[in-house]
Structure formats: C-alpha cells, structure tokens
Design a protein around this motif. Sequence first.
Motif, mmCIF file in Angstrom:
data_model
loop_
_atom_site.group_PDB
_atom_site.id
_atom_site.type_symbol
_atom_site.label_atom_id
_atom_site.label_comp_id
_atom_site.label_asym_id
_atom_site.label_seq_id
_atom_site.Cartn_x
_atom_site.Cartn_y
_atom_site.Cartn_z
ATOM 1 N N ASP A 73 -60.409 6.906 66.873
ATOM 2 C CA ASP A 73 -59.019 7.338 66.889
ATOM 3 C C ASP A 73 -58.502 7.427 68.322
ATOM 4 O O ASP A 73 -57.493 8.050 68.588
ATOM 5 N N ASP A 74 -59.203 6.770 69.228
ATOM 6 C CA ASP A 74 -58.874 6.873 70.639
ATOM 7 C C ASP A 74 -59.025 5.500 71.278
ATOM 8 O O ASP A 74 -60.111 4.914 71.259
ATOM 9 N N LEU A 75 -57.919 4.993 71.819
ATOM 10 C CA LEU A 75 -57.943 3.676 72.455
ATOM 11 C C LEU A 75 -59.011 3.590 73.526
ATOM 12 O O LEU A 75 -59.699 2.584 73.665
ATOM 13 N N ASN A 96 -57.955 6.863 60.361
ATOM 14 C CA ASN A 96 -57.240 8.133 60.229
ATOM 15 C C ASN A 96 -56.142 8.231 61.277
ATOM 16 O O ASN A 96 -56.150 7.528 62.291
ATOM 17 N N ASP A 97 -55.199 9.123 61.039
ATOM 18 C CA ASP A 97 -54.102 9.333 61.986
ATOM 19 C C ASP A 97 -54.647 9.824 63.327
ATOM 20 O O ASP A 97 -55.618 10.600 63.386
ATOM 21 N N THR A 146 -50.060 6.686 63.065
ATOM 22 C CA THR A 146 -50.534 7.193 61.789
ATOM 23 C C THR A 146 -50.841 5.996 60.904
ATOM 24 O O THR A 146 -50.259 4.916 61.070
ATOM 25 N N VAL A 147 -51.784 6.168 59.975
ATOM 26 C CA VAL A 147 -52.349 5.037 59.242
ATOM 27 C C VAL A 147 -51.912 5.073 57.783
ATOM 28 O O VAL A 147 -52.088 6.077 57.098
ATOM 29 N N VAL A 151 -56.577 0.192 59.925
ATOM 30 C CA VAL A 151 -56.056 -0.722 60.929
ATOM 31 C C VAL A 151 -57.189 -1.244 61.804
ATOM 32 O O VAL A 151 -58.073 -0.492 62.221
ATOM 33 N N SER A 152 -57.154 -2.535 62.104
ATOM 34 C CA SER A 152 -57.964 -3.109 63.184
ATOM 35 C C SER A 152 -57.017 -3.913 64.057
ATOM 36 O O SER A 152 -56.106 -4.576 63.560
#
Length: 371
Positions: A73-75, A96-97, A146-147, A151-152
Amino acid sequence: MAWINFPKVEGLASRQAHVDLPANTYERELGKEGFYGPSTQMYHRHPPTGWKTIEGTLTPRAFDTKKLALLEDDLWKARLLFSNANIQIRFMTLQNDMEHLLRNADGDELIFVHQGAGELFCDYGHLSFSEGDYMLLPRGTQWRMTVNEAVSMLLIEATNDSFKLPDKGLVGNQAIFDPAILDVPKIDDAFMAQQNDAEWRVLVKKRNCLSTITYPFNPLDAVGWHGTLMPVRLNWRDIRPLMSHRYHLPPSAHTTFVSSRFVVCTFVPRPFETDPTALNIPFFHSNDDYDELIFYHAGQFFSRDHIYPGMMTLHPGGIPHGPHPKALQNADKKRGTMTDEVAVMIDTRDTLEASKHAEQVEWPDYVDSWK
C-alpha cells in the motif's frame, strides 16, 4: 551545428527505407538520436539477430512481473526494477485502500494501470481510474488511492525532470490524441467527503530518502484551484495511432510522453501494412543511443514469441534489436489484418540497471529465443 547529412547509396540497396528490399536480404537501420536523427539502412544476407551465443552485458533480457507477487500500500515499498540517474521504474500491486498520502519530490510520476480500478485523491481533487489508464502526477503532488478492484500498475519516475507531450510536427496538435481528451481531477462531492480532521501521514521521497509529515487533518483540503499545472489521465483506447499502409512507421511515431533523457511510447492495435513491397513487422535496428524497455499489457505480441501480458523485455543499446524468427516467417500472412497488442515502451538515453528484484523474476533463456 548540423549533422553530416547527405544521402549516398552503395551496392545493392532499396531506394526507400523499409520498402522493396533486395531479394533475400534483411534490413537493419543504424540511427542517431533514436529514430529522430540521421540514419542508414543496411541490407544483410542473414538476420542481424541470428546469433549463436552472446557473452557480456548486452544480452537481451525478459522479466515476468506476475512472479513478483507483491501486495503493497506504499509506492516506496514497491520493488524498484530498473533505474538510472534519470528514471526509476517500479511495479506496484494494491488490494486495499492507501491509509496515508504519498508525495514524490524527486520528479514527475507517470502511472500506467495494468489491472484493476479505483479512485485517486490528490491535491487537485478526485479522479477515477481503471485498466489501461495513464495518470501523470506533477512533481510534489500529494496523492492516495482507494481500490474498487485489485490494482497492479507500472510507475515511471522522471527523476529531477518533467513529462511533456511530444512535438507532433506536420500532423498537428490533435494527432495521436487530442489534448482535449485529457481528464483532470475534479473538486467534486467525493473529494469534499474525504476531507476530515483525522490524523494523516504524508510519506515524502526526496533525494531517494523518505520523510514522514504528520498532520492533525487531511491535507487534501483544497476548495478550488486554477492554473496550467495539474495531473492528467489518458487511456490507451483514446490513442489514435499514426498509420501508413505503404510504410512501416518507426516506434517514435507512437511517442506518448517525453522527458529530457527518455521517451514513453504506446503501441495500440492498428492495421498491418497492406502494400506487398513494404515491411509490416518492426525492422531490425541498431539503436545504440537508447536502451529499449517494453512492458506488455494486453493482446498477442506479433513480433515476440513466448511473451505474454505482464512481462517486460530489456534490449540494451549496442546490440541489434528485431523481430523473432516466427514473426519473420508469418509476416505476409498478416497483411490486411489488425495487430492485437497493447504495450508501453520506454527508451532511455542512459543505460538501465536491472535491480536484484528484477533479476529474481528474469527469464534467462530469452536470449536463445531467436535461434
């Protein structure tokens, strides 16, 4: 200053590039500045990729992002795959968001959504996204996602630089895609609803180091803005590629975004060339000014064998690039049909270094796939 630039012909050669090749020859283009500068077409008796073995650093390489199996959840935790002083390329998965904001102070960020859908919230407002979207975030933009569907995505940082649109020259500003098609974030009900007085963290990357700024409120609290700097969204389906039924256009015709030291091109479905004398597959080329990295997003990749969506290939400058043998054999069968591929190509002026994370998902036999 000007290039030494006057055409000469020696030996058995075509009068026009990529058309009416001498019988039983293979064309190879040698060029400067990628496909933008002067070039010469050589005509060979054998395919320039018909090697027996390669030793050293110029080996063509392939990587499978599906094998990364990362959920982040972290770039900044997303695995860095390829980089040099002017670019960082990551692949990120998100189920997850995001519970905090991100801010890249090192350069503009270009996101390509490979799979999934969700909502982007940033300084400028709210923007929905889905598969096939590019989202360009100017340097310093605070954002989170938010998802709606896992997502990829591919992330491309223009380190200490910016992304711009290519010069479209003779074909005009509306060619390839009209800038009017670009969507921008809106300060809408969804954006206003996410503003609150809860504690929020912002993870900031600068000089490749992280700092955390904590606020007692959500810093995405704008009520309005005006100006000419903003995030934009573009889906590959909105790209209308340049085409010629009598001439195979070089990859530069498919340029989508440019930075000072690299370009991002998008290959989308288009008709194959119909002229029986014209090449209708990528011509062999020695593009020694650039490394070529391609991310394969969707479809069947007519110039490559054993490559499927989610894979990446890296062809370093200094060795000829070109289609696989099967593509050469089937070229004439394709005339009058459509390509079925979507891919993102990144051509970098400076050598790309593959990280240890990329090497963990490498297909080592790719170099032998031309035999």
